[in-house]
Design an enzyme around this catalytic site. Structure first.
Site, PDB file in Angstrom:
ATOM      1  N   HIS A 151       5.997  -8.880   8.115  1.00  0.00           N
ATOM      2  CA  HIS A 151       4.795  -9.672   8.372  1.00  0.00           C
ATOM      3  C   HIS A 151       5.193 -11.137   8.497  1.00  0.00           C
ATOM      4  O   HIS A 151       6.033 -11.620   7.750  1.00  0.00           O
ATOM      5  CB  HIS A 151       3.788  -9.540   7.225  1.00  0.00           C
ATOM      6  CG  HIS A 151       3.121  -8.203   7.157  1.00  0.00           C
ATOM      7  ND1 HIS A 151       2.192  -7.794   8.090  1.00  0.00           N
ATOM      8  CD2 HIS A 151       3.257  -7.188   6.282  1.00  0.00           C
ATOM      9  CE1 HIS A 151       1.777  -6.576   7.777  1.00  0.00           C
ATOM     10  NE2 HIS A 151       2.409  -6.172   6.689  1.00  0.00           N
TER      11      HIS A 151
ATOM     12  N   ASN B 126       0.864  -1.191   0.000  1.00  0.00           N
ATOM     13  CA  ASN B 126       0.000   0.000   0.000  1.00  0.00           C
ATOM     14  C   ASN B 126       0.894   1.234   0.000  1.00  0.00           C
ATOM     15  O   ASN B 126       1.659   1.411   0.944  1.00  0.00           O
ATOM     16  CB  ASN B 126      -0.886  -0.028   1.249  1.00  0.00           C
ATOM     17  CG  ASN B 126      -1.625   1.287   1.473  1.00  0.00           C
ATOM     18  OD1 ASN B 126      -1.494   2.238   0.688  1.00  0.00           O
ATOM     19  ND2 ASN B 126      -2.382   1.378   2.549  1.00  0.00           N
TER      20      ASN B 126
ATOM     21  N   ASP C 255       9.316   2.184   4.193  1.00  0.00           N
ATOM     22  CA  ASP C 255       8.056   1.547   4.575  1.00  0.00           C
ATOM     23  C   ASP C 255       8.301   0.066   4.896  1.00  0.00           C
ATOM     24  O   ASP C 255       7.510  -0.807   4.528  1.00  0.00           O
ATOM     25  CB  ASP C 255       6.979   1.710   3.497  1.00  0.00           C
ATOM     26  CG  ASP C 255       5.570   1.418   4.036  1.00  0.00           C
ATOM     27  OD1 ASP C 255       5.428   1.168   5.253  1.00  0.00           O
ATOM     28  OD2 ASP C 255       4.623   1.430   3.242  1.00  0.00           O
TER      29      ASP C 255
END
Lengths: 211, 192, 318
Positions: free
Chosen positions: B71, B40, B67
């Site tokens: 995860h 994103n 960024d």
């Protein structure tokens, strides 16, 4: 702390020079420097840059330690040439109080591989409704100067205006993620021929342009 | 980008950031539905990538920011629609940027500006000029490194959601010095 | 052919081969003994994460007529971690000896994921993934078109393609996996594909392989004089927000009303993948006419799925 002498580095890719480092500071820059007690790095052919600074790191701690911790993120930063990492506030709990940012800041200091600079949330819980403790975070040990709701862009123009005004009192900046939430509900991929073929609902690039 | 150029010309205080991955990856990579490419904002077309490279080279874009978004495998290896946005980018940010910008006019001075000085000025009001008296935060880059390949084994992050595994690079970060202490040599973290 | 994931990765030659096998399969279905021993001992699993009785029973009938054992597994995906549960479910089924997994899922790319992530070694057949593809539907549509066109020309359908036939796909293109699979397959087979939809339901797309797109159906019919119109179902369950003001307005602009049906050239075929919303995208006059292929599509669906199972499970070797 050991002193370091960097020999023959190309400063910002331009002139070649030696750098002497004492007590954590650059004390001399020049040609053919010497220091008997220093560890010497032969930097011929290497470019010397000021340590890299990342304004946008998700360290996940507290709350998401399964994916990353302040320590593993600091190690990743060191490998990448970074000396300062700004930690995004979308942790659990959200970094919207002085308590959370001080915890993140001190943990970074303890690990000591990079400066960990917490970014504070603009609104409580990043919910876009009430201003977070901007002043208390700014005046805390963590000395927060950047505020952002990152992935949850502040959508309410009034809150945004107040945040911008209020942040000025602390010489702080607000970083806004460019995304219109209504235009990107359920969006999965760039609204392009590729997304159309793959059946992924499109994320129009106008969603970034409008904000 | 035209809007940002216009605003800067008018003297409006606006800064723009780009991630390394938006400089090098395109939405063609989505074909296999590998959620490592789900980010994103989303990856866009190769034309968009060219526009971003141009804007970084000409100074319209002030900052490169990673960024870096780790995860776990559980949230990043299943269905595209269920997977989280984001990728890890700290470790190879500079090699990726140099690879993306190799055909552009992008000097080491520009690298210093966009990856160190501008973010430091905005975030903590520091100049980061390599001046005498400054904190010794220095990164030594090998600009002509022997070709090397990034692999999961080289990863220090706790997560493995990198789109760059298997990619070759010709730039490497030889040393990182943080407040006068060597923290990294050739990919090895120094814990002294 | 190990898997069938999309029509986008089928060659024209392979598609024609599958259509020709389908024709052979269809011919066996008019015999007294319809069951073939081809897949005896093979296990076929219907893995449906999304309700679809029609597609599931079509695959089930196809597998049974080839003498395969069929396991039906329907699961409403858990909201927690659908990706992992897909993996776990698939591995469980493979451990039970599945040779082919027919998967229907609400998420685009699900079939791709099952086939290519190394989770299972079974063949994967995509029975519809999100808004991506529904390849067996497109194959049965192509088969139906080919049979009817051949019949009109007094030829046998075997071996031929759809060269220069004009097919118009109408309705919710944006959310339709049937449209995506058909656009890619029919154009590969030489047809000229036109799409017609309100501009909110047309995905951003360049013209290739679409010959032309229209927002006005009446204009499109006059200009193109299509050989077939394919009416898509309005997928209200996939729609977010407002795409058009009301079903009534949609029907008046993009439905195959009795008036529009009358305005079509006399030879134009009327198709619908089902289930129909009568009175919304298609009128009963059109759906029940002699030029409607809707029932035939269902019958052909079983033959085409028999062919697909045959090509994926026995490697297509005759």
């Amino acid at each position: 702390m050991k002193n370091i002498l960097i020999k023959d580095a190309s400063l910002l890719g331009e002139t070649s020079a030696d750098l002497l480092i004492k007590d954590g500071k650059i004390t001399e820059i020049g040609k053919a420097l010497s220091a008997s007690d220093a560890e010497v790095i032969d930097a011929s052919g290497l470019v010397a840059l000021p340590g890299l600074v990342d304004l946008h790191t998700h360290m996940r701690e507290p709350g998401g330690e399964g994916a990353e911790t302040i320590e593993t993120a600091s190690r990743a930063g060191a490998v990448g040439g970074y000396t300062t990492l700004f930690a995004m506030p979308n942790t659990n709990p959200v970094a919207d109080t002085a308590g959370v940012v001080e915890q993140v800041y001190s943990k970074g200091k303890e690990i000591g591989l990079v400066d960990v600079q917490p970014i504070g949330a603009v609104t409580k819980g990043q919910l876009g409704q009430e201003l977070a403790d901007i002043g208390l975070m700014a005046n805390s040990v963590a000395n927060v100067r950047v505020f952002s709701d990152d992935g949850f862009p502040v959508f309410d123009s009034l809150i945004m205006m107040r945040a911008l005004q209020y942040a000025k009192s602390f010489d702080a900046v607000i970083a806004q993620h460019a995304q219109d939430p209504r235009l990107t509900e359920g969006a999965q991929a760039n609204a392009s021929i590729n997304a159309a073929k793959l059946g992924l609902s499109g994320w129009p690039n106008v969603a970034e342009r409008i904000k | 980008m035209d809007v940002i150029r216009w605003a800067k010309k008018r003297g409006i205080q606006v800064t723009a950031e780009v991630t390394p991955h938006h400089l090098i990856l395109t939405d063609d990579l989505l074909v296999g539905y590998d959620p490592v490419y789900k980010v994103n904002p989303p990856l866009r077309t190769s034309e968009d990538v060219q526009v971003l490279r141009e804007a970084l080279a000409d100074g319209t874009i002030d900052i490169v920011a990673t960024d870096h978004a780790p995860h776990s495998a559980e949230t990043k290896s299943g269905l595209w629609s269920d997977s989280a946005n984001g990728l890890i980018g700290l470790e190879v940010a500079l090699p990726v940027v140099m690879k993306a910008m190799q055909d552009r006019d992008y000097s080491w001075r520009s690298v210093a500006k966009t990856m160190s000085q501008n973010p430091a000025r905005i975030g903590s009001h520091q100049a980061n000029n390599l001046d005498i008296g400054d904190s010794a935060n220095i990164t030594l880059i090998d600009p002509k490194a022997a070709t090397w390949t990034y692999t999961p084994e080289l990863t220090q992050s706790k997560s493995r959601n990198s789109p760059y595994y298997g990619m070759d690079f010709n730039t490497s970060v030889a040393y990182t010095i943080f407040r006068g202490k060597i923290t990294q040599i050739a990919g090895e973290v120094q814990n002294a | 052919m190990k898997h069938l994931l999309s029509t986008a990765d089928l060659s024209a030659e392979k598609a024609i081969e599958i259509l020709d096998t389908s024709l052979e399969m269809l011919q066996t279905q008019s015999r007294e003994q319809r069951k073939l021993p081809t897949l005896r001992g093979k296990t076929v699993v219907n893995l449906f994460f999304e309700d679809s009785t029609r597609t599931r029973i079509s695959f089930e009938a196809a597998a049974k007529r080839l003498s395969a054992d069929v396991i039906n597994f329907s699961s409403q995906g858990s909201s927690v971690s659908k990706g992992e549960s897909l993996k776990d479910t698939a591995q469980t089924l493979e451990a039970m000896g599945a040779d082919a997994v027919i998967v229907r899922h609400s998420s685009s790319g699900a079939a791709h994921l099952l086939a290519n992530r190394g989770w299972i070694s079974a063949s994967v057949i995509n029975a519809g993934d999100g808004t991506h593809e529904h390849p067996t539907q497109a194959l049965l549509d192509a088969f139906t078109l080919r049979s009817r066109f051949a019949e009109l020309a007094g030829k046998t359908p075997a071996g031929i393609d759809l060269k220069d036939k004009k097919v118009m796909i109408v309705g919710d293109i944006l959310h339709s996996r049937v449209a995506r699979s058909n656009i890619s397959l029919l154009s590969k087979l030489g047809a000229k594909v036109y799409v017609v939809a309100p501009s909110t339901l047309l995905p951003i797309a360049d013209t290739s392989p679409i010959t032309k797109s229209f927002v006005n159906l009446d204009l499109a019919i006059r200009e193109v004089e299509p050989d077939a119109v394919m009416m898509l179902r309005l997928q209200s369950e996939r729609m977010r927000g407002t795409f058009f003001p009301s079903a009534k307005e949609f029907t008046s602009g993009w439905g195959l009303t009795a008036g529009r049906f009358a305005a079509l050239p006399k030879h134009t075929l009327v198709m619908h993948p089902g289930p129909m919303n009568r009175g919304v995208e298609i009128s009963s006059v059109a759906a029940d006419s002699e030029r409607s292929t809707i029932i035939e599509q269902v019958a052909n669906g079983v033959a085409v799925r028999m062919a697909v199972l045959y090509h994926t499970l026995s490697g297509g070797a005759k």
